[in-house]
Design an enzyme around this catalytic site. Structure first.
Site, PDB file in Angstrom:
ATOM      1  NE  ARG A 109      12.052 -10.331   6.994  1.00 37.48           N
ATOM      2  CZ  ARG A 109      12.249 -10.596   5.704  1.00 37.48           C
ATOM      3  NH1 ARG A 109      13.397 -11.130   5.321  1.00 37.48           N
ATOM      4  NH2 ARG A 109      11.308 -10.336   4.817  1.00 37.48           N
ATOM      5  CG  ASP A 125       7.391 -14.303  10.215  1.00 36.23           C
ATOM      6  OD1 ASP A 125       7.262 -14.568   9.011  1.00 36.23           O
ATOM      7  OD2 ASP A 125       7.659 -13.156  10.631  1.00 36.23           O
ATOM      8  CG  ASP A 150      -0.615 -17.197   5.581  1.00 36.16           C
ATOM      9  OD1 ASP A 150      -0.985 -16.034   5.845  1.00 36.16           O
ATOM     10  OD2 ASP A 150      -0.706 -17.680   4.438  1.00 36.16           O
ATOM     11  CB  VAL A 151      -1.433 -13.188   9.960  1.00 30.10           C
ATOM     12  CG1 VAL A 151      -0.258 -13.276  10.913  1.00 30.10           C
ATOM     13  CG2 VAL A 151      -1.113 -12.293   8.766  1.00 30.10           C
ATOM     14  CG  ASN A 195       5.257  -6.520  14.314  1.00 35.93           C
ATOM     15  OD1 ASN A 195       5.417  -5.297  14.328  1.00 35.93           O
ATOM     16  ND2 ASN A 195       6.087  -7.337  13.675  1.00 35.93           N
ATOM     17  CE1 TYR A 221       2.369  -0.956   5.449  1.00 35.83           C
ATOM     18  CE2 TYR A 221       2.313   1.448   5.405  1.00 35.83           C
ATOM     19  CZ  TYR A 221       2.666   0.265   6.033  1.00 35.83           C
ATOM     20  OH  TYR A 221       3.301   0.297   7.256  1.00 35.83           O
ATOM     21  CE  LYS A 241       0.417  -1.665   8.478  1.00 34.45           C
ATOM     22  NZ  LYS A 241       0.627  -2.629   9.572  1.00 34.45           N
ATOM     23  CB  VAL A 289      11.266   0.867  11.591  1.00 37.46           C
ATOM     24  CG1 VAL A 289      12.132   0.065  12.560  1.00 37.46           C
ATOM     25  CG2 VAL A 289      10.224   1.667  12.361  1.00 37.46           C
ATOM     26  CB  THR A 308      12.569  -3.533   9.364  1.00 34.05           C
ATOM     27  OG1 THR A 308      11.631  -3.031   8.395  1.00 34.05           O
ATOM     28  CG2 THR A 308      12.305  -2.889  10.715  1.00 34.05           C
TER      29      THR A 308
END
Length: 243
Positions: A14, A35, A59-60, A86, A151, A155, A184, A186
């Site tokens: 999504r 995803d 699952d990354v 992403n 977070y 990043k 964004v 989302t």
């Protein structure tokens, strides 16, 4: 198949990940939309050209799942030329209320995940002409935001990983760049947060998923063939504001 462009996009169920997958398919890529939200990523893939889109559970944070996702992509499309890291999670807490488990969880998705993806994809990217990696960072890796220790720091780490990978992989012809989205529209941001951010935005709105998709599409294209280690900020001027 030798000249086919094939992208693996994470967080594609999504939001901006789905928009990136759709844009790359429209640009002629074959895309593995990946995803951990299996039903949702399948629904996203179902909206795209079935000859060029494949839904892959991922699952990354799992090295084994990364290997399976890459193998599945190459088996279906014959190559892997492009990696778009992403997938990400946004977790807010004050320093005094943050927990070790939540802090580590953010790092595992936002930084370890892209690292594992680069490792898994690298043998195939080395074989590709015009190979490219794009990592989704954040304006949280440009300026500090309160209550974003997990977070923001994850990043910032991804920003550093992007730079190291760009230097290390340049000789192999693999370009590594990052996009830095601002807020964004989302599911990562609730409606109240979106409205608050839009009210203070320089351009009168927050970003749309397609804004990020367009930036990624440029960075993975031949038009960016001499760009590596770049940081493309897509934030409507948010990082220019103070306070």
């Amino acid at each position: 198949m030798a000249d086919r462009r094939v992208a693996l996009v994470t967080g594609a169920a999504r939001g901006q990940g789905a928009a990136i997958a759709a844009r790359l398919v429209a640009d002629g890529f074959c895309v593995a939309a990946c995803d951990r939200l299996v039903d949702e990523v399948q629904a996203t893939a179902d909206t795209l050209d079935p000859r060029r889109a494949l839904a892959v559970p991922l699952d990354v944070t799992s090295a084994d799942q990364w290997q399976t996702a890459v193998t599945t992509t190459v088996a279906r499309f014959g190559a892997l030329t492009t990696l778009v890291n992403n997938a990400g999670v946004l977790h807010r807490a004050s320093l005094s209320e943050e927990t070790a488990a939540a802090f580590e969880g953010s790092w595992r998705v936002n930084c370890l995940g892209p690292f594992l993806g680069i490792q898994a994809a690298l043998p195939h990217l080395r074989e590709a002409d015009g190979a490219s990696i794009v990592n989704t960072c954040s304006t949280g890796a440009i300026r500090p935001f309160p209550h974003h220790s997990a977070y923001g720091s994850s990043k910032w780490a991804l920003r550093g990983l992007t730079q190291v990978a760009a230097v290390e992989l340049a000789a192999a012809g693999i370009r590594v760049n990052a996009v830095f989205p601002g807020p964004v529209d989302t599911p990562m941001l609730d409606d109240a947060t979106q409205a608050r951010l839009a009210a203070h935005a320089l351009m009168g709105r927050i970003g749309r998923p397609v804004d990020i998709a367009d930036a990624v599409a440029f960075l993975v294209s031949e038009h960016a063939s001499f760009i590596t280690g770049s940081e493309l900020t897509v934030d409507g001027g948010q990082s220019l504001q103070i306070g």
